[in-house]
Design a protein around this motif. Structure first.
Motif, PDB file in Angstrom:
ATOM      1  N   GLY A  14      65.376 -76.936  15.559  1.00 21.55           N
ATOM      2  CA  GLY A  14      65.563 -76.510  16.936  1.00 21.55           C
ATOM      3  C   GLY A  14      66.572 -75.393  17.104  1.00 21.55           C
ATOM      4  N   ALA A  15      67.359 -75.089  16.051  1.00 22.88           N
ATOM      5  CA  ALA A  15      68.342 -74.007  16.164  1.00 22.88           C
ATOM      6  C   ALA A  15      67.625 -72.667  16.352  1.00 22.88           C
ATOM      7  N   ARG A  16      68.168 -71.832  17.189  1.00 19.79           N
ATOM      8  CA  ARG A  16      67.547 -70.548  17.476  1.00 19.79           C
ATOM      9  C   ARG A  16      68.053 -69.474  16.525  1.00 19.79           C
ATOM     10  N   LEU A  17      67.137 -68.704  15.964  1.00 19.40           N
ATOM     11  CA  LEU A  17      67.516 -67.573  15.129  1.00 19.40           C
ATOM     12  C   LEU A  17      67.966 -66.421  16.022  1.00 19.40           C
ATOM     13  N   GLY A  49      61.996 -66.451  21.582  1.00 21.05           N
ATOM     14  CA  GLY A  49      62.443 -66.097  20.250  1.00 21.05           C
ATOM     15  C   GLY A  49      61.947 -67.052  19.187  1.00 21.05           C
ATOM     16  N   PHE A  50      62.679 -67.114  18.077  1.00 18.00           N
ATOM     17  CA  PHE A  50      62.288 -67.898  16.911  1.00 18.00           C
ATOM     18  C   PHE A  50      63.230 -69.075  16.734  1.00 18.00           C
ATOM     19  N   PHE A  51      62.656 -70.261  16.419  1.00 19.81           N
ATOM     20  CA  PHE A  51      63.429 -71.491  16.311  1.00 19.81           C
ATOM     21  C   PHE A  51      63.069 -72.222  15.024  1.00 19.81           C
ATOM     22  N   VAL A  52      64.062 -72.887  14.426  1.00 15.73           N
ATOM     23  CA  VAL A  52      63.812 -73.691  13.224  1.00 15.73           C
ATOM     24  C   VAL A  52      62.857 -74.816  13.584  1.00 15.73           C
ATOM     25  N   ARG A  53      61.822 -74.974  12.788  1.00 16.85           N
ATOM     26  CA  ARG A  53      60.812 -75.976  13.078  1.00 16.85           C
ATOM     27  C   ARG A  53      61.335 -77.367  12.747  1.00 16.85           C
ATOM     28  N   GLY A  54      61.048 -78.336  13.621  1.00 17.52           N
ATOM     29  CA  GLY A  54      61.405 -79.726  13.379  1.00 17.52           C
ATOM     30  C   GLY A  54      60.555 -80.311  12.273  1.00 17.52           C
ATOM     31  N   PRO A  55      61.023 -81.379  11.616  1.00 19.85           N
ATOM     32  CA  PRO A  55      60.286 -81.948  10.481  1.00 19.85           C
ATOM     33  C   PRO A  55      58.924 -82.500  10.840  1.00 19.85           C
ATOM     34  N   ALA A  56      58.740 -82.898  12.142  1.00 17.02           N
ATOM     35  CA  ALA A  56      57.463 -83.505  12.522  1.00 17.02           C
ATOM     36  C   ALA A  56      56.458 -82.487  13.045  1.00 17.02           C
ATOM     37  N   ALA A  57      56.892 -81.224  13.166  1.00 20.74           N
ATOM     38  CA  ALA A  57      55.999 -80.221  13.741  1.00 20.74           C
ATOM     39  C   ALA A  57      54.911 -79.862  12.745  1.00 20.74           C
ATOM     40  N   PRO A  58      53.689 -79.646  13.179  1.00 24.37           N
ATOM     41  CA  PRO A  58      52.608 -79.305  12.257  1.00 24.37           C
ATOM     42  C   PRO A  58      52.770 -77.899  11.703  1.00 24.37           C
ATOM     43  N   TYR A  71      60.923 -62.594   9.628  1.00 23.22           N
ATOM     44  CA  TYR A  71      60.585 -63.731  10.474  1.00 23.22           C
ATOM     45  C   TYR A  71      59.120 -64.131  10.289  1.00 23.22           C
ATOM     46  N   ASP A  72      58.255 -63.153  10.058  1.00 22.57           N
ATOM     47  CA  ASP A  72      56.848 -63.461   9.779  1.00 22.57           C
ATOM     48  C   ASP A  72      56.715 -64.279   8.495  1.00 22.57           C
ATOM     49  N   GLN A  73      57.536 -63.967   7.502  1.00 22.71           N
ATOM     50  CA  GLN A  73      57.495 -64.735   6.258  1.00 22.71           C
ATOM     51  C   GLN A  73      57.949 -66.174   6.490  1.00 22.71           C
ATOM     52  N   LEU A  74      58.975 -66.351   7.317  1.00 22.26           N
ATOM     53  CA  LEU A  74      59.446 -67.702   7.638  1.00 22.26           C
ATOM     54  C   LEU A  74      58.377 -68.481   8.409  1.00 22.26           C
ATOM     55  N   LEU A  75      57.688 -67.775   9.309  1.00 20.17           N
ATOM     56  CA  LEU A  75      56.579 -68.407  10.036  1.00 20.17           C
ATOM     57  C   LEU A  75      55.486 -68.847   9.077  1.00 20.17           C
ATOM     58  N   ALA A  76      55.169 -67.991   8.137  1.00 14.81           N
ATOM     59  CA  ALA A  76      54.103 -68.298   7.182  1.00 14.81           C
ATOM     60  C   ALA A  76      54.459 -69.496   6.308  1.00 14.81           C
ATOM     61  N   GLN A  77      55.742 -69.686   6.049  1.00 15.31           N
ATOM     62  CA  GLN A  77      56.187 -70.825   5.254  1.00 15.31           C
ATOM     63  C   GLN A  77      56.314 -72.095   6.085  1.00 15.31           C
ATOM     64  N   GLY A  78      56.115 -71.989   7.395  1.00 14.71           N
ATOM     65  CA  GLY A  78      56.220 -73.149   8.263  1.00 14.71           C
ATOM     66  C   GLY A  78      57.651 -73.576   8.536  1.00 14.71           C
ATOM     67  N   LEU A  79      58.620 -72.694   8.282  1.00 10.07           N
ATOM     68  CA  LEU A  79      60.022 -73.059   8.471  1.00 10.07           C
ATOM     69  C   LEU A  79      60.501 -72.795   9.890  1.00 10.07           C
ATOM     70  N   VAL A  80      59.879 -71.877  10.594  1.00  8.86           N
ATOM     71  CA  VAL A  80      60.275 -71.570  11.964  1.00  8.86           C
ATOM     72  C   VAL A  80      59.033 -71.505  12.837  1.00  8.86           C
ATOM     73  N   GLU A  81      59.273 -71.484  14.134  1.00  6.50           N
ATOM     74  CA  GLU A  81      58.189 -71.291  15.089  1.00  6.50           C
ATOM     75  C   GLU A  81      58.646 -70.289  16.135  1.00  6.50           C
ATOM     76  N   ALA A  82      57.703 -69.590  16.724  1.00  2.82           N
ATOM     77  CA  ALA A  82      58.002 -68.624  17.773  1.00  2.82           C
ATOM     78  C   ALA A  82      57.630 -69.221  19.124  1.00  2.82           C
ATOM     79  N   ARG A  83      58.478 -69.005  20.101  1.00  3.15           N
ATOM     80  CA  ARG A  83      58.226 -69.525  21.443  1.00  3.15           C
ATOM     81  C   ARG A  83      58.189 -68.357  22.425  1.00  3.15           C
ATOM     82  N   ARG A  84      57.196 -68.381  23.276  1.00  3.27           N
ATOM     83  CA  ARG A  84      56.928 -67.265  24.175  1.00  3.27           C
ATOM     84  C   ARG A  84      58.178 -66.867  24.949  1.00  3.27           C
ATOM     85  N   ASN A  85      58.535 -65.606  24.839  1.00  2.99           N
ATOM     86  CA  ASN A  85      59.644 -64.995  25.577  1.00  2.99           C
ATOM     87  C   ASN A  85      61.002 -65.641  25.289  1.00  2.99           C
TER      88      ASN A  85
END
Length: 483
Positions: A30-33, A70-79, A54-68
């Motif tokens: 949940g921490a914001r980059l 930014g980028f946030f660390v993905r939680g362990p239960a997120a797909p 950030y695209d590489q982190l997204l591809a690894q499933g480590l972060v997620e992008a949220r509309r307007n």
């Protein structure tokens, strides 16, 4: 500093830097980059390099992008959304299923992992312990040698220790508590695996899931998290320079009087409160005890910092005579942190129930270490060591407070003890993320609230913030954050 090499592009290096922090849990779920613009400025690269990282982190499933947002660390239960993320735009467009997710706080576990796995060799401003070089090892080593003859080692190794704890240590602790004015005898004392274990024994004995517990706010996030994990309802009570807000305590008690939701326990750090450093005033202490008597709640008084405080400091257990107060102490803050020796002193009618809980959780505690600690106390070695530490800490506090004020910080509480509670003027969660790049781990103010909310405050350790170098980095990071 990122350096262009034939083997690794700048975006790969930046991506791996964030990935390492996420894997080591220095960046919590949940921490914001940092924003693309902020990150580019911090690392001296182009925005396109940051977008690629950030695209590489997204591809690894480590972060997620949220509309307007930014980028946030993905939680362990997120797909995992690697296939979608690879083409995600820089503004953070994702499907609506993730739009509702809120930013999670930096957890206390993040800070504790930083204590056990330092992010750099630099003194860490956010840690809650004295530097290792401040701990005197010779006295405890000598005490351990004294009690660890062949016969003693065999005796303490082939059978479990005494359920209540080593008798010699409990006698020594009783004498020390009586010197503080606390009417405790050895049979009132139970040894534990550190002070946190003592608090856990109290909670598991006196409470059941759904019970209400009053906690001081700001306070230590580990206690909030521990009580929440046990299913307790947390009732924050603002902590001021003289103690808890008595009006709030009274309202909480009266609002639920005679119901199952009435507060069952109040957890307090009376002396050198964490994080403010404040000490309870006698007038406040009397009122707290009156409320406890009138409304029937117990008090767990955590005196973990007693060795750094003057002996005349007001303690609830002293005024109460161990009637509604359970006193908790430990030695990790001053001596042998890894020995994990703590204790509690309880009213006579609670001793057996508390002992039953200890037996169910740890059986017994290590007798050899408890005997060595007893010897260390009896010989005056702990007292002399504590005096040296207090003198050294007084000097460090003076230097650190001066540097903090020169850096534009304002103390929200009078500097005292090990910790300072300072207002930086900026969101300290975001500042903490920025200073990780420079090898510093901060303790942002959001950690010290029962419910997450942004804060401009942070807790500093006076022993580890007395060098001007940290404060120069702090000022630079704050200026960059404010751009």
């Amino acid at each position: 500093m990122l350096l262009r090499t034939p083997a690794h592009t700048l975006s790969e290096q930046l991506s791996e830097r964030f990935a390492s922090r996420i894997r080591d849990r220095l960046l919590a779920a949940g921490a914001r980059l940092p924003s693309v613009r902020q990150c580019a400025a911090q690392h001296g690269v182009s925005p396109s390099t940051v977008v690629a990282a950030y695209d590489q982190l997204l591809a690894q499933g480590l972060v997620e992008a949220r509309r307007n947002r930014g980028f946030f660390v993905r939680g362990p239960a997120a797909p995992a959304l690697a296939s979608k993320a690879k083409g995600a735009p820089a503004d953070g467009v994702l499907d609506a299923a993730h739009a509702h997710q809120r930013k999670a706080p930096i957890s206390a576990a993040t800070l504790m992992r930083g204590m056990f796995q330092p992010i750099s060799a630099k003194p860490q401003p956010g840690l809650g312990v004295l530097p290792g070089e401040w701990i005197a090892t010779d006295p405890i080593a000598a005490s351990l040698r004294r009690v660890s003859g062949a016969a003693s080692v065999r005796e303490t190794s082939v059978r479990y220790g005494e359920p209540m704890g080593d008798a010699a240590l409990r006698r020594v602790l009783a004498a020390r508590l009586q010197a503080l004015g606390i009417a405790a005898r050895a049979e009132h004392i139970i040894t534990t695996v550190g002070a946190t274990h003592a608090l856990d024994i109290i909670s598991r004995t006196l409470l059941k899931p759904g019970d209400s517990v009053m906690v001081e706010e700001p306070g230590w996030a580990v206690e909030f998290a521990r009580l929440s994990a046990l299913g307790m309802r947390i009732l924050p009570v603002p902590r001021g320079p003289d103690g808890p807000d008595l009006a709030v305590m009274q309202r909480l008690c009266e609002a639920h009087a005679g119901t199952a939701a009435a507060p069952r326990l109040f957890v307090s750090v009376s002396v050198l409160h964490n994080p403010t450093g404040a000490c309870l005033s006698p007038a406040h202490a009397h009122r707290v005890l009156q409320l406890a008597q009138r409304h029937g709640f117990w008090i767990a008084e955590d005196d973990s910092y007693c060795h750094l405080a003057p002996e005349h400091a007001t303690r609830l257990a002293t005024l109460d005579g161990l009637q509604r107060t359970i006193y908790v102490g430990g030695f990790a803050k001053i001596l042998a942190p890894n020995w994990r020796v703590g204790f509690l002193a309880a009213p006579p009618e609670l001793v057996e129930p508390l002992l039953d809980t200890k037996l169910l959780s740890t059986l017994t505690t290590p007798s050899l270490l408890e005997r060595a600690l007893a010897h260390c106390i009896e010989q005056g070695q702990l007292r002399r060591h504590a005096e040296r530490v207090r003198t050294r800490l007084d000097a460090a506090r003076s230097r650190s407070a001066r540097l903090a004020q020169q850096a534009g910080c304002r103390f929200a509480a009078e500097p005292a003890g090990l910790f300072g509670w300072v207002d930086t003027g900026v969101d300290t969660e975001q500042l903490a993320l920025r200073l990780l790049d420079d090898g510093y781990l901060l303790a942002p103010g959001a950690l010290f609230h029962a419910e997450h909310r942004p804060s401009t405050l942070m807790r500093i350790n006076f022993a580890t913030t007395q060098e001007a170098g940290f404060w120069r980095v702090f000022e630079r990071g704050r200026e960059e954050f404010g751009r």
